[in-house]
Structure formats: structure tokens, C-alpha cells
Design a protein around this motif. Structure first.
Motif, PDB file in Angstrom:
ATOM      1  N   ALA A   2      35.522  32.016  47.657  1.00 22.89           N
ATOM      2  CA  ALA A   2      35.480  32.623  46.328  1.00 22.89           C
ATOM      3  C   ALA A   2      34.331  33.628  46.236  1.00 22.89           C
ATOM      4  O   ALA A   2      33.252  33.409  46.778  1.00 22.89           O
ATOM      5  CB  ALA A   2      35.308  31.549  45.273  1.00 22.89           C
ATOM      6  N   ARG A   3      34.628  34.701  45.586  1.00 22.90           N
ATOM      7  CA  ARG A   3      33.635  35.746  45.387  1.00 22.90           C
ATOM      8  C   ARG A   3      32.679  35.315  44.264  1.00 22.90           C
ATOM      9  O   ARG A   3      33.113  34.853  43.224  1.00 22.90           O
ATOM     10  CB  ARG A   3      34.369  37.015  44.985  1.00 22.90           C
ATOM     11  N   PRO A   4      31.359  35.474  44.449  1.00 24.14           N
ATOM     12  CA  PRO A   4      30.417  35.067  43.394  1.00 24.14           C
ATOM     13  C   PRO A   4      30.603  35.929  42.143  1.00 24.14           C
ATOM     14  O   PRO A   4      30.970  37.094  42.220  1.00 24.14           O
ATOM     15  CB  PRO A   4      29.042  35.281  44.025  1.00 24.14           C
ATOM     16  N   ALA A   5      30.329  35.327  40.992  1.00 19.76           N
ATOM     17  CA  ALA A   5      30.446  36.054  39.733  1.00 19.76           C
ATOM     18  C   ALA A   5      29.398  37.158  39.666  1.00 19.76           C
ATOM     19  O   ALA A   5      28.300  37.026  40.207  1.00 19.76           O
ATOM     20  CB  ALA A   5      30.258  35.090  38.568  1.00 19.76           C
ATOM     21  N   ALA A   6      29.760  38.230  38.999  1.00 18.31           N
ATOM     22  CA  ALA A   6      28.823  39.340  38.811  1.00 18.31           C
ATOM     23  C   ALA A   6      27.654  38.865  37.955  1.00 18.31           C
ATOM     24  O   ALA A   6      27.809  37.972  37.124  1.00 18.31           O
ATOM     25  CB  ALA A   6      29.540  40.499  38.125  1.00 18.31           C
ATOM     26  N   PRO A   7      26.487  39.438  38.145  1.00 16.95           N
ATOM     27  CA  PRO A   7      25.346  39.063  37.298  1.00 16.95           C
ATOM     28  C   PRO A   7      25.703  39.234  35.819  1.00 16.95           C
ATOM     29  O   PRO A   7      26.439  40.153  35.448  1.00 16.95           O
ATOM     30  CB  PRO A   7      24.243  40.040  37.709  1.00 16.95           C
ATOM     31  N   LEU A   8      25.183  38.356  34.986  1.00 15.23           N
ATOM     32  CA  LEU A   8      25.532  38.342  33.568  1.00 15.23           C
ATOM     33  C   LEU A   8      25.312  39.700  32.907  1.00 15.23           C
ATOM     34  O   LEU A   8      26.157  40.164  32.134  1.00 15.23           O
ATOM     35  CB  LEU A   8      24.725  37.250  32.849  1.00 15.23           C
ATOM     36  N   HIS A   9      24.213  40.352  33.216  1.00 15.80           N
ATOM     37  CA  HIS A   9      23.899  41.618  32.547  1.00 15.80           C
ATOM     38  C   HIS A   9      24.844  42.759  32.918  1.00 15.80           C
ATOM     39  O   HIS A   9      24.801  43.816  32.298  1.00 15.80           O
ATOM     40  CB  HIS A   9      22.440  42.021  32.788  1.00 15.80           C
ATOM     41  N   THR A  10      25.697  42.554  33.920  1.00 13.90           N
ATOM     42  CA  THR A  10      26.647  43.590  34.309  1.00 13.90           C
ATOM     43  C   THR A  10      28.069  43.286  33.835  1.00 13.90           C
ATOM     44  O   THR A  10      28.954  44.116  34.015  1.00 13.90           O
ATOM     45  CB  THR A  10      26.667  43.773  35.840  1.00 13.90           C
TER      46      THR A  10
END
Length: 144
Positions: A2-10
Motif C-alpha cells: 500500500a502506498r503511504p498517505a500523503a502528508p496531511l497539509h497536502t
């Protein structure tokens, strides 16, 4: 894998939550300034009350959300919208800085110093009171 989630601020959803909150807090702060203007060379009471009230509300909100569980899902969106968006745009520390500078320029250094110090200390106290109020309403988090 699984691909990690994008940083919250993005994340667009996070940015939208903050922007939506900002659309609420900014005009409220502006209107209060229109309704309750202050005279040059005097204590900027409107900004002072806005910032202290916002500090209390932020302490209350963040403690309440923390006591409800991890910073995920709807709690995270509420934190972003209400905390960062509404309260971040409602409070106005840049105006505090400008008003303090203007007081110094207007040869009111004692008022400027008092205003700056009182704003910081009253904000800290208001945050503590907000946190305590949230703790009274919801005393424990179930860590299970």
C-alpha cells in the motif's frame, strides 16, 4: 504494498477544511473590529478580547477532541476546520503586533508593553481554563 498517505497539509480535504473555517472566522473578527473600533493611542480592547476568547475556545476544542479519541477522521476534520480555520482566522496576532507597534510609535510604550504582555499571559491563562473546562466535561479518555 500500500502506498503511504500523503502528508496531511497536502491533502485537498484538509486544505478545504481549513479554508472553510477561515471563511467563517475572518468575517466575524472583521465585523467585531467594525462594531467596536478603538482610538489610536489607547488599549486595543477588541483585539485583546478576540485573542483571549479564541485562546480559550482553542484550548477547549483541542482538549475535548483529544479526550474523544485519536486525531483521525471527523475529529481531525473538526480540528482543522474549527481550530485552524475558524479560530486561526478569528484570532489576530498579526493585528496585535501592528497595534503594539503603533502604540510605541504614538509614544505610548507603557500601554504597548502592557498590551503585549497582557495579551500573551491572558491567552495562556484562557487556554488553560479552556483545557480545564473540557476536562471537567469529559474527565477521562478510555485508552483501551
Amino acid at each position: 504494498m500500500a502506498r503511504p498517505a500523503a502528508p496531511l497539509h497536502t491533502r485537498l480535504s484538509a486544505i478545504a477544511a481549513v479554508a472553510l473555517g477561515g471563511l467563517v472566522g475572518t468575517p466575524i473578527r472583521y465585523q467585531l473590529g467594525v462594531w467596536f473600533p478603538h482610538t489610536a493611542g489607547t488599549w486595543p480592547m477588541t483585539t485583546f478580547v478576540i485573542n483571549v476568547t479564541g485562546a480559550f475556545a482553542l484550548g477547549l476544542l483541542l482538549e475535548a477532541l483529544t479526550r474523544l479519541g485519536p486525531d483521525t477522521g471527523i475529529r481531525q476534520r473538526l480540528r482543522l476546520c474549527l481550530g485552524t480555520g475558524v479560530l486561526g482566522s478569528f484570532t489576530t496576532y498579526s493585528t496585535l503586533a501592528v497595534e503594539t507597534t503603533l502604540l510605541v510609535r504614538d509614544d505610548r510604550p507603557t500601554i504597548a508593553l502592557g498590551y503585549g504582555l497582557a495579551s500573551v499571559f491572558a491567552g495562556i491563562l484562557a487556554t488553560i481554563v479552556g483545557i480545564a473546562a473540557a476536562a471537567i466535561v469529559r474527565p477521562e479518555v478510555d485508552a483501551r
